[in-house]
Every structure is written in structure tokens, then in C-alpha cells.
Design an enzyme around this catalytic site. Structure first.
Site, mmCIF file in Angstrom:
data_model
loop_
_atom_site.group_PDB
_atom_site.id
_atom_site.type_symbol
_atom_site.label_atom_id
_atom_site.label_comp_id
_atom_site.label_asym_id
_atom_site.label_seq_id
_atom_site.Cartn_x
_atom_site.Cartn_y
_atom_site.Cartn_z
ATOM 1 N N SER A 82 0.848 -1.191 0.000
ATOM 2 C CA SER A 82 0.000 0.000 0.000
ATOM 3 C C SER A 82 0.881 1.237 0.000
ATOM 4 O O SER A 82 1.930 1.261 0.649
ATOM 5 C CB SER A 82 -0.903 0.026 1.241
ATOM 6 O OG SER A 82 -1.536 1.283 1.379
ATOM 7 N N TYR A 97 -2.007 0.437 10.041
ATOM 8 C CA TYR A 97 -1.985 -0.224 8.734
ATOM 9 C C TYR A 97 -0.703 0.101 7.975
ATOM 10 O O TYR A 97 -0.034 -0.787 7.438
ATOM 11 C CB TYR A 97 -3.210 0.232 7.942
ATOM 12 C CG TYR A 97 -3.315 -0.337 6.552
ATOM 13 C CD1 TYR A 97 -3.620 -1.677 6.352
ATOM 14 C CD2 TYR A 97 -3.144 0.476 5.437
ATOM 15 C CE1 TYR A 97 -3.747 -2.194 5.074
ATOM 16 C CE2 TYR A 97 -3.268 -0.036 4.157
ATOM 17 C CZ TYR A 97 -3.570 -1.373 3.984
ATOM 18 O OH TYR A 97 -3.688 -1.871 2.707
#
Length: 395
Positions: A219, A232
Site C-alpha cells: 500500500s 496499517y
């Protein structure tokens, strides 16, 4: 000083002929990148004719055309044949779509899901071929990982395992670091890092034997400080660094490692507003009173609204990501990084080349721009910071 002899006209014609042959052989898709490249070459041709001698102009144009077409042409791919691939996190999203695509191409797909009776798992059973093997696995449970490893070894004896796609991921909170419980960091690390590490290490003997592929979905939040995505983002940063280490260490074994850094796409985890509302309420209910007073409930509500608003820009078509997964598995020379999604290239350009203040402003503008915490607002009791510090926080 002796000069290197200037190539003859025949040599330049040979260069031009090779460039033309590259165009004829290239697997090019008619689209905006190809049209832009052709327009660029036409403009370059106009400039070269006016600024350079004929042979030099031909050389520049031929070399530029060859380089441009080489970058645009889809690289040669390996045949699917009887290749087997294991994909994690296939209940929804990228994993679910990748299973359908690879199964249709003829792969033997082993797909892990959290629930064998989930809508996504039932859909895969209905639309995919009998080659598909669905496996239940929670990456937070070592016993699940061990069971999948044993199953994979037993069912790839004849075909071998060609690829592993680490797609499963977890993000269960959107909040500042100070507001995020340490447990959320541990949960993200368990799924996004430790679970992927254990699974990858367990499959390396099979991948070494096949000289296969490891593909991991990362990501951009692991590369740049997205507001409110600390748990995250840090776990994704860890797994990407691990994959870079694997990519270096496994070169002698012939294993190629790729990381996919997708933009924002409309996956189930993105579009399910109810889940994010429940997580926000859970955060508010468990936040220490001191922190709730310092930041204010409206601060958390504001961040939550900004997050949901940013998700409206998510792209509905997941094919750029599944195409990247396919290319990483089958390209003769896969890329080390893939960046599918609109605007991802611009984000990385800003992150790497612009000043820190502009990078922060960009992320706040297009993702989350937090408001001022309650304790820092003028007139609030307990305000101990100077006006200068307050102004610096606002900027």
C-alpha cells in the site's frame, strides 16, 4: 585526439529498421499511453528536422522510438501450462477478482478465505473451474497457516507451486497514533506482516524448486505518512521491506519477487460504511477519558467523515490490480514494483521530490485533514501551549 568514427548512413538506416521492427513485433495496446507516445515522437521529429543534421535527426528519432515502444510494449509472458498459485484473502476485493482471472487463464488456484461459506467463497465455487481449491485460513492463527502449508505441499506434488500472492490484509482503525490502541498495531502486524512472513517462509522450498514468483500487495500508506493510517501503514512498510530482502536473497534461487502498491479501489473493506461506523464507535467507547477530553469526540468524528469522503474517489474497476498480479506471475522479467491506479504516480512524485510541507499538505487535501484538537482551541481550559505552537499545529 582520435575521434570515434561517425556511423554511416547505412548504419543509421539499420537502426531505424530495427526500431520499425520493434513496432511491428510489439504487443501494444491502442490507448492513451500509445497515442501520447506517437504524438511525442511526431513533435520530436518536427524538432529534429529543424535543429539537427539529417543523420543525427534519424538517429535520435530511431533511438527514442525504440526506447518508447520497448517501455509501452507488453513484455513476453510465460505459458500458463499447469502452473499452480496460492492466493490469500480471496473473500472479496483484489483476491476474489484475481482468482477468477487466473482460473479462467488455466491456472490451478489455491485460494484462502476467512469463511468457506462467505458470499465471496460461494461465488468463486459457482463461477470457477473444478481446478479451484478453496481453503479456510486466518493469518492470525498459526494452526490455520500450518494446515494450508500441508495442503499446498500435498496438492502440488505433480505440478509444483509456481506462485504465492500475499493479498490478505487488515486495517481495523482510522485514527491518530495516540488514539489508536496498541492492540490494533499488533493485529495489523499479525496479519499484514507476521502471517505473510510465516506463510512465505513455509512455501519457499516449493518456490525454490519451481524458481517461481512471490507477489505481495502492499500500500502507498506503507511508503508515505497517510494521516490516521499508522497501524496499517507501518505493517505495510514492514512487509514491503521484507519482500525487498527476499527479492535480494532469493536471486540465486531464481525466485522473482514483486510488490504491488495499488491506489484506492472500491473493495469491500472500502465500501462497507457500516463496518467503519462500528469501528469508530468502538474506538470512542474504549478511549481513555483524558485522551477523549484532549482531542474531543468531534475531532474523531471529523477524521471519520473525511476518511469516508476520501473513499468516494475509489476506483470501481479492479482490473489494473489483477492485471499487475498476472504480469508479476507470468512476465519473463516482472517488475519489482507495480503502481496500479489513477494518480498513484503523481503521489509518489510529490512524496519523493517535493518539500515535506507540500507532501503533508497534499495528503491532507486528498485524504484526511484533521481539525484542531479540543485542548488546543482558544478558550479551552487546560491550554498550556503558546500561541506560536498553536499556529504551527494548524499549519
Amino acid at each position: 585526439m582520435e575521434r570515434w568514427p561517425w556511423p554511416s548512413g547505412g548504419a543509421w538506416l539499420l537502426v531505424a529498421a530495427r526500431a520499425l521492427l520493434q513496432l511491428l513485433r510489439a504487443d501494444l495496446r491502442l490507448g492513451s499511453p500509445l497515442l501520447a507516445a506517437l504524438a511525442l515522437l511526431a513533435a520530436l521529429d518536427w524538432l529534429c528536422q529543424r535543429l539537427l543534421p539529417p543523420l543525427a535527426a534519424l538517429a535520435v528519432l530511431a533511438a527514442t522510438g525504440w526506447i518508447t515502444l520497448s517501455r509501452l510494449a507488453r513484455p513476453p509472458r510465460l505459458p500458463v501450462a499447469t502452473r499452480a498459485v496460492l492466493i490469500t484473502g480471496c473473500d472479496t476485493g483484489f483476491g476474489n477478482e484475481a482468482v477468477k482471472k487466473l482460473d479462467a487463464m488455466g491456472f490451478m488456484v489455491l485460494a484462502t478465505v476467512l469463511d468457506l461459506n462467505s458470499p465471496g467463497a460461494l461465488e468463486l465455487r459457482a463461477c470457477c473451474s473444478p481446478r479451484l481449491k478453496l481453503l479456510q485460513m486466518n493469518l492470525m492463527k498459526p494452526e490455520d497457516i500450518s494446515r494450508v502449508l500441508e495442503f499446498t505441499k500435498a496438492h502440488t506434488m505433480s505440478t509444483g507451486l509456481w506462485g504465492l500472492v500475499n493479498n490478505a490484509g487488515l486495517n481495523d482503525i482510522v485514527a491518530d497514533v495516540e488514539l489508536s490502541p496498541v492492540a490494533t498495531f499488533r493485529n495489523c502486524m499479525e496479519v499484514n506482516f507476521f502471517g505473510a512472513l510465516e506463510l512465505t517462509k513455509g512455501l519457499l522450498p516449493l518456490l525454490r524448486r519451481s524458481r517461481g514468483r512471490i507477489v505481495t500487495v502492499g500500500s502507498p500508506a506503507g511508503d508515505m505518512p497517510y494521516p490516521c493510517l499508522a497501524a496499517y501503514g507501518t505493517s505495510k512498510a514492514a512487509i514491503v521491506l521484507l519482500m525487498d530482502l527476499f527479492g535480494s536473497e532469493l536471486v540465486p534461487w531464481g525466485i522473482k519477487v514483486s510488490v504491488i502498491q495499488p491506489g484506492c479501489f472500491k473493495t469491500e473493506s472500502v465500501t462497507n460504511v457500516n463496518i467503519w461506523e462500528q469501528r469508530k464507535q468502538l474506538l470512542l467507547a474504549n478511549l481513555p477519558r483524558e485522551l477523549l477530553q484532549a482531542y474531543g469526540e468531534d475531532y474523531i468524528e471529523h477524521s471519520h467523515r473525511q476518511f469516508l469522503n476520501s473513499l468516494r474517489k475509489a476506483l470501481p474497476d479492479l482490473s489494473p490490480v489483477t492485471d499487475a498480479i498476472t504480469d508479476a506471475l507470468l512476465a519473463a522479467q516482472p517488475r519489482r514494483r507495480y503502481y496500479p491506479g489513477r494518480g498513484v504516480g503523481l503521489m509518489y512524485f510529490i512524496h519523493y521530490y517535493l518539500p515535506e510541507s507540500l507532501r503533508r499538505r497534499f495528503l491532507q487535501t486528498f485524504f484526511i485533514s484533521p481539525c484542531l484538537p479540543r485542548a488546543l482551541r482558544p478558550g479551552q481550559p487546560g491550554l498550556t501551549l503558546s500561541q506560536d505552537a498553536t499556529e504551527e499545529t494548524q499549519t
